[in-house]
Design an enzyme around this catalytic site. Sequence first.
Site, PDB file in Angstrom:
ATOM      1  N   ARG A   1      44.216  55.086  42.805  1.00  0.00           N
ATOM      2  CA  ARG A   1      44.284  54.947  44.260  1.00  0.00           C
ATOM      3  C   ARG A   1      43.042  55.487  44.958  1.00  0.00           C
ATOM      4  NH1 ARG A   1      48.766  54.568  41.937  1.00  0.00           N
ATOM      5  NH2 ARG A   1      50.578  53.491  42.809  1.00  0.00           N
TER       6      ARG A   1
ATOM      7  N   HIS B   1      58.641  71.600  45.774  1.00  0.00           N
ATOM      8  CA  HIS B   1      57.487  71.836  46.652  1.00  0.00           C
ATOM      9  C   HIS B   1      56.761  70.525  46.964  1.00  0.00           C
ATOM     10  CE1 HIS B   1      54.269  74.029  48.569  1.00  0.00           C
ATOM     11  NE2 HIS B   1      53.381  73.480  47.763  1.00  0.00           N
TER      12      HIS B   1
ATOM     13  N   ASN C   1      45.887  57.978  57.519  1.00  0.00           N
ATOM     14  CA  ASN C   1      46.456  58.906  56.549  1.00  0.00           C
ATOM     15  C   ASN C   1      46.144  58.447  55.133  1.00  0.00           C
ATOM     16  OD1 ASN C   1      47.938  60.666  55.017  1.00  0.00           O
ATOM     17  ND2 ASN C   1      49.862  60.346  56.093  1.00  0.00           N
TER      18      ASN C   1
END
Length: 173
Positions: free
Chosen positions: A128, A90, A114
């Site tokens: 991040r 997934h 993005n």
Amino acid sequence: MAGVSHFTLPAPAFDKPVKLLIVVAPYYRDIADHLVAGARAAAASVGAACDLVEVPGALEVPTAIAMAERMANYDGYVALGCVIRGETTHYDTVCNDSSRAITLLGLQGACIGNGILTVENYDQALVRADTAQQNKGGGAAMAALHLIALARRWSGATKGIGFRPAPETDFRA
């Protein structure tokens, strides 16, 4: 590649107001909150206004952006969320399909940054997302802002249709 220095473009300057839509999938709420804080700070640094909407997951982010592009009045979009690898495929579907849809919207002219993180574990996501570390939310907002600046730069340019007038020629000797 940890420890590698990356070049970052200077922030663009705008002479007209900029309005961004931040679309976030808050599946991992704390990660999403860091990403949004980074995006808002980047937008504020150039005087851009922001609206925020939340969607259930990363797959819904491009759909919301496409709807806003058709029905609302935004200059650009910031896609935010986090997908952490699990035990099934997934992860691959969500990462690939959300990224592909965002890219296709960009190729149609939408100015999108993005910032959907695709990571192996929570610790990677936190590094991040954190505004004091990699600040990927701020980076995504800056990407959208740079695309808006390019779109505005090129918006008045025309390629022309049909015959071009002959260049002026000076026949004097």
